[in-house]
Design an enzyme around this catalytic site. Structure first.
Site, PDB file in Angstrom:
ATOM      1  N   ARG A 103      -6.772  11.368  -6.088  1.00 56.29           N
ATOM      2  CA  ARG A 103      -8.010  10.634  -5.812  1.00 56.29           C
ATOM      3  C   ARG A 103      -9.217  11.565  -5.865  1.00 56.29           C
ATOM      4  NH1 ARG A 103     -11.618   8.582  -2.991  1.00 56.29           N
ATOM      5  NH2 ARG A 103     -11.836   6.872  -1.554  1.00 56.29           N
TER       6      ARG A 103
ATOM      7  N   ASP B 257      -6.949  -3.017  -7.012  1.00 55.41           N
ATOM      8  CA  ASP B 257      -7.415  -3.649  -5.784  1.00 55.41           C
ATOM      9  C   ASP B 257      -7.693  -5.117  -6.075  1.00 55.41           C
ATOM     10  OD1 ASP B 257      -8.319  -2.722  -2.928  1.00 55.41           O
ATOM     11  OD2 ASP B 257      -9.672  -4.314  -3.559  1.00 55.41           O
TER      12      ASP B 257
ATOM     13  N   ARG C 125      -3.439   6.743   1.004  1.00 54.92           N
ATOM     14  CA  ARG C 125      -3.956   7.943   1.653  1.00 54.92           C
ATOM     15  C   ARG C 125      -2.995   8.664   2.588  1.00 54.92           C
ATOM     16  NH1 ARG C 125      -9.223   4.773   3.476  1.00 54.92           N
ATOM     17  NH2 ARG C 125      -7.560   3.240   3.569  1.00 54.92           N
TER      18      ARG C 125
ATOM     19  N   TYR D 224     -14.509 -12.507   0.358  1.00 57.57           N
ATOM     20  CA  TYR D 224     -15.242 -11.264   0.075  1.00 57.57           C
ATOM     21  C   TYR D 224     -16.484 -11.542  -0.767  1.00 57.57           C
ATOM     22  CZ  TYR D 224     -11.578  -8.415   2.128  1.00 57.57           C
ATOM     23  OH  TYR D 224     -10.700  -7.836   3.016  1.00 57.57           O
TER      24      TYR D 224
ATOM     25  N   ARG E  66       0.822  -1.226   0.000  1.00 59.44           N
ATOM     26  CA  ARG E  66       0.000   0.000   0.000  1.00 59.44           C
ATOM     27  C   ARG E  66       0.848   1.265   0.000  1.00 59.44           C
ATOM     28  NH1 ARG E  66      -5.489  -0.632   2.235  1.00 59.44           N
ATOM     29  NH2 ARG E  66      -6.160  -2.561   1.245  1.00 59.44           N
TER      30      ARG E  66
HETATM   31  O1  CP3 Z   1       0.024  -1.811  -2.403  1.00 57.74           O
HETATM   32  C1  CP3 Z   1      -0.311  -0.942  -3.233  1.00 57.74           C
HETATM   33  O2  CP3 Z   1       0.081   0.258  -3.170  1.00 57.74           O
HETATM   34  C2  CP3 Z   1      -1.145  -1.379  -4.420  1.00 57.74           C
HETATM   35  C3  CP3 Z   1      -2.547  -1.194  -4.323  1.00 57.74           C
HETATM   36  C4  CP3 Z   1      -3.406  -2.090  -3.454  1.00 57.74           C
HETATM   37  C5  CP3 Z   1      -4.598  -1.620  -2.844  1.00 57.74           C
HETATM   38  N1  CP3 Z   1      -5.240  -2.678  -2.264  1.00 57.74           N
HETATM   39  C6  CP3 Z   1      -5.057  -0.217  -2.883  1.00 57.74           C
HETATM   40  C7  CP3 Z   1      -6.132   0.201  -1.974  1.00 57.74           C
HETATM   41  C8  CP3 Z   1      -3.312  -3.462  -3.145  1.00 57.74           C
HETATM   42  C9  CP3 Z   1      -2.197  -4.446  -3.498  1.00 57.74           C
HETATM   43  C10 CP3 Z   1      -4.481  -3.819  -2.420  1.00 57.74           C
HETATM   44  C11 CP3 Z   1      -4.765  -5.192  -1.969  1.00 57.74           C
HETATM   45  C12 CP3 Z   1      -5.953  -5.455  -1.145  1.00 57.74           C
HETATM   46  N2  CP3 Z   1      -7.180  -4.875  -1.231  1.00 57.74           N
HETATM   47  C13 CP3 Z   1      -6.014  -6.483  -0.168  1.00 57.74           C
HETATM   48  C14 CP3 Z   1      -4.903  -7.434   0.163  1.00 57.74           C
HETATM   49  C15 CP3 Z   1      -3.918  -6.855   1.105  1.00 57.74           C
HETATM   50  C16 CP3 Z   1      -4.466  -6.595   2.463  1.00 57.74           C
HETATM   51  O3  CP3 Z   1      -4.640  -5.401   2.795  1.00 57.74           O
HETATM   52  O4  CP3 Z   1      -4.746  -7.565   3.203  1.00 57.74           O
HETATM   53  C17 CP3 Z   1      -7.317  -6.454   0.384  1.00 57.74           C
HETATM   54  C18 CP3 Z   1      -7.839  -7.358   1.478  1.00 57.74           C
HETATM   55  C19 CP3 Z   1      -8.051  -5.445  -0.300  1.00 57.74           C
HETATM   56  C20 CP3 Z   1      -9.482  -5.086  -0.117  1.00 57.74           C
HETATM   57  C21 CP3 Z   1      -9.635  -3.693   0.300  1.00 57.74           C
HETATM   58  N3  CP3 Z   1      -9.361  -2.597  -0.489  1.00 57.74           N
HETATM   59  C22 CP3 Z   1     -10.135  -3.224   1.544  1.00 57.74           C
HETATM   60  C23 CP3 Z   1     -10.549  -4.110   2.708  1.00 57.74           C
HETATM   61  C24 CP3 Z   1     -10.137  -1.828   1.482  1.00 57.74           C
HETATM   62  C25 CP3 Z   1     -10.690  -0.870   2.510  1.00 57.74           C
HETATM   63  C26 CP3 Z   1      -9.772  -0.712   3.658  1.00 57.74           C
HETATM   64  C27 CP3 Z   1      -9.042   0.591   3.573  1.00 57.74           C
HETATM   65  O5  CP3 Z   1      -7.821   0.612   3.776  1.00 57.74           O
HETATM   66  O6  CP3 Z   1      -9.748   1.594   3.347  1.00 57.74           O
HETATM   67  C28 CP3 Z   1      -9.596  -1.446   0.218  1.00 57.74           C
HETATM   68  C29 CP3 Z   1      -9.405  -0.066  -0.282  1.00 57.74           C
HETATM   69  C30 CP3 Z   1      -8.060   0.299  -0.817  1.00 57.74           C
HETATM   70  N4  CP3 Z   1      -7.282  -0.479  -1.617  1.00 57.74           N
HETATM   71  C31 CP3 Z   1      -7.407   1.546  -0.637  1.00 57.74           C
HETATM   72  C32 CP3 Z   1      -6.201   1.498  -1.354  1.00 57.74           C
HETATM   73  C33 CP3 Z   1      -5.173   2.596  -1.520  1.00 57.74           C
HETATM   74  C34 CP3 Z   1      -7.959   2.741   0.122  1.00 57.74           C
HETATM   75  C35 CP3 Z   1      -8.996   3.360  -0.760  1.00 57.74           C
HETATM   76  C36 CP3 Z   1      -9.087   4.856  -0.702  1.00 57.74           C
HETATM   77  O7  CP3 Z   1      -8.268   5.563  -1.327  1.00 57.74           O
HETATM   78  O8  CP3 Z   1     -10.042   5.317  -0.056  1.00 57.74           O
END
Ligand code: CP3
Length: 349
Positions: free
Chosen positions: A36, A73, A27, A154, A23
């Site tokens: 964003r 994602d 943010r 999910y 990640r």
């Molecule tokens: O690592 C990176 O920079 C690449 C991008 C990436 C994102 N999500 C961006 C993201 C990657 C590799 C993921 C993987 C992901 N997504 C996983 C596996 C890794 C982990 O965290 O266990 C999972 C379970 C998800 C599902 C997911 N996406 C959730 C549960 C959420 C909400 C939680 C949160 O942090 O808000 C997301 C949203 C998400 N994915 C964001 C980002 C940058 C935040 C979204 C935003 O900008 O509001």
């Protein structure tokens, strides 16, 4: 050109390990928040190749990480399979009803799936060209997917929960239907990763974020077996491309996971004792991890101490990639990332 992360996964030794953060685009970076806001929603960002390229590059320009990771994602896969998906600002991802896979066109023909994901494939090519254009030609580009088990979690529970009990019960009580879902996911994930590599990703990572909720026999059935099939399928097309597996929470099963799936790198979460990783996991394959994201957010002396401890324990013979044990927290001051990078780059034991 393959870079330091790629070479490490191929077993080349470096005194200073390659570093990237899960990640790393997100943010905690003001420039991310700006892009964003322009893009609209999080999904708009994921499906716009130019915005996705921009945010992927942001942490590379700021910190010169050794690898960029495709901005997307894991949940775009259920979405591309026809399941409704939205990210609500306070409740995380919410999914619609599970599509009927028996009548779904996707089992035989995955054309529509790939059409739906074409913006992601375009983003991969565009990120690779932009990295080269901005002088980051030796920065590796990581493609990724969620693993079948975590995506099924999910798809069936339809939101993030702490235990994914609906999915767990279905996997036991309705094994035939569940196993059909896992098979479909295994097939489409393999194709998805292969296409990301075709478009310029030179490493891929498989995120199995919820593997830790399963007892051993089910872990073998739903985590190890499908992952092993994906690794085999990707290697037929791209035998040279390193594959990192991250079975978060696998605990006592990390070792078996690494041996059986034959991945090239193993992501370890914050709970894996690094002395254990050095002794039992690094002899199997390079490990990646596992700084605590809250220690990073807190900063200060404890951050220095933990970073050095990880380096001292895991970078002895180079089979190591410095990373966090989970994604970076949104309230992390970017200066703390700089603090860690300085310690790594000045490191001498
Ligand atoms: O690592 C990176 O920079 C690449 C991008 C990436 C994102 N999500 C961006 C993201 C990657 C590799 C993921 C993987 C992901 N997504 C996983 C596996 C890794 C982990 O965290 O266990 C999972 C379970 C998800 C599902 C997911 N996406 C959730 C549960 C959420 C909400 C939680 C949160 O942090 O808000 C997301 C949203 C998400 N994915 C964001 C980002 C940058 C935040 C979204 C935003 O900008 O509001």
């Amino acid at each position: 050109m393959n870079g330091k992360l790629y070479q490490t996964l191929k077993d080349n030794l470096y005194h200073i390990p390659p570093v990237w953060f899960m990640r790393q685009a997100g943010r905690y970076l003001p420039e991310y928040l700006k892009t964003r806001a322009t893009a609209g929603s999080f999904l708009d960002l994921c499906y716009s190749p130019s915005f996705a390229t921009e945010v992927t590059l942001q942490p590379i320009r700021r910190f010169q990480f050794d690898a960029a990771i495709l901005f997307s994602d894991i949940l775009v896969i259920p979405h591309a399979l026809g399941q409704h998906l939205e990210f609500s600002p306070n409740h995380g991802p919410q999914l619609g009803e599970l599509p009927d896979l028996e009548t779904s066109e996707f089992i035989e023909n995955t054309n529509q799936f790939h059409v739906n994901l074409s913006p992601v494939y375009e983003a991969v090519s565009s990120i690779r060209s932009q990295l080269d254009r901005e002088g980051f030609s030796t920065t590796d580009l990581i493609g990724f997917s969620g693993a079948p088990w975590t995506l099924a979690c999910y798809m069936i529970d339809r939101k993030g929960t702490k235990d994914f009990n609906e999915t767990r019960v279905m996997a036991i009580a309705n094994e035939q239907k569940f196993s059909q879902l896992i098979d479909v996911l295994t097939k489409v994930i393999s194709e998805y990763l292969i296409e990301q590599i075709n478009r310029g990703a030179n490493i891929v990572q498989i995120f199995d974020s919820w593997s830790g909720v399963l007892p051993p026999d089910q872990f073998r059935k739903w985590v190890i077996n499908p992952t092993k099939k994906i690794v085999e399928a990707v290697r037929i097309k791209h035998p040279e491309t390193p594959i990192i597996g991250f079975p978060k929470g696998a605990a006592f099963l990390y070792e078996e996971y690494a041996k059986e799936t034959k991945i090239d790198g193993l992501g370890i979460d914050t709970q894996v004792p690094i002395e254990y990783a050095a002794r039992y996991l690094q002899p199997i394959c390079p490990v990646q991890g596992n700084l605590d994201p809250m220690t990073l957010r807190a900063g200060g002396k404890e951050l220095d101490r933990q970073t050095k401890k990880i380096l001292d324990t895991l970078s002895e013979d180079g089979r190591f990639v410095f990373n966090l044990g989970h994604g970076i927290d949104k309230d992390t001051p970017p200066e703390h990332v700089e603090q860690v990078l300085k310690i790594i780059r000045d490191y001498h034991s």
